[in-house]
Motif scaffolding. Structure first.
Motif, short mmCIF file in Angstrom:
data_model
loop_
_atom_site.label_atom_id
_atom_site.label_comp_id
_atom_site.label_asym_id
_atom_site.label_seq_id
_atom_site.Cartn_x
_atom_site.Cartn_y
_atom_site.Cartn_z
N MET A 81 0.83 -1.25 0.15
CA MET A 81 0.04 0.09 -0.06
C MET A 81 0.83 1.26 -0.10
N LEU A 82 2.00 1.09 0.78
CA LEU A 82 2.92 2.38 0.79
C LEU A 82 3.94 2.51 -0.12
N ALA A 83 4.12 1.42 -0.98
CA ALA A 83 5.30 1.40 -1.94
C ALA A 83 5.06 2.70 -2.79
N ILE B 186 -5.62 9.46 -0.98
CA ILE B 186 -5.24 10.27 0.22
C ILE B 186 -6.62 10.89 0.85
N GLN B 187 -7.49 11.09 -0.05
CA GLN B 187 -8.91 11.49 0.46
C GLN B 187 -9.57 10.57 1.32
N SER C 247 -1.56 8.72 11.07
CA SER C 247 -0.24 8.37 10.70
C SER C 247 -0.03 8.06 9.40
N LEU C 248 -1.18 7.06 8.56
CA LEU C 248 -0.90 7.02 7.16
C LEU C 248 -1.28 7.84 6.37
N VAL D 102 1.90 9.38 3.92
CA VAL D 102 1.61 9.50 2.41
C VAL D 102 1.62 10.79 1.89
N LEU D 103 1.09 11.91 2.64
CA LEU D 103 1.38 13.35 2.38
C LEU D 103 2.85 13.62 2.21
#
Length: 70
Positions: free
Chosen positions: A19-21, A28-29, A49-50, A54-55
């Protein structure tokens, strides 16, 4: 034990890593909506935190661009 869900740690970590790759593939919304609307404080903290991660990664990508000017 009652109420305990056994999870395969490797599967969970793989899912999170995937997911974070690429922070541009994460909606993000949706993360922000999940953070705002979550009644459980622990989950709310996780979504926050996620979202922040991402931001931050997206901002780092933009700042690295050669055409980025402050």
């Amino acid at each position: 034990m009652l109420g305990v869900i056994k999870m395969d740690e490797k599967k969970v970590l793989k899912l999170i890593d995937e997911m974070l790759a690429d922070p541009w593939q994460v909606d993000i919304q949706e993360l922000f909506k999940a953070f705002v609307n979550e009644p459980d404080e622990i989950k709310k903290s996780l979504y926050n935190s996620l979202y922040t991660y991402v931001l931050q990664k997206r901002q780092e990508d933009i700042i690295k661009r050669p055409d980025f000017v402050i």
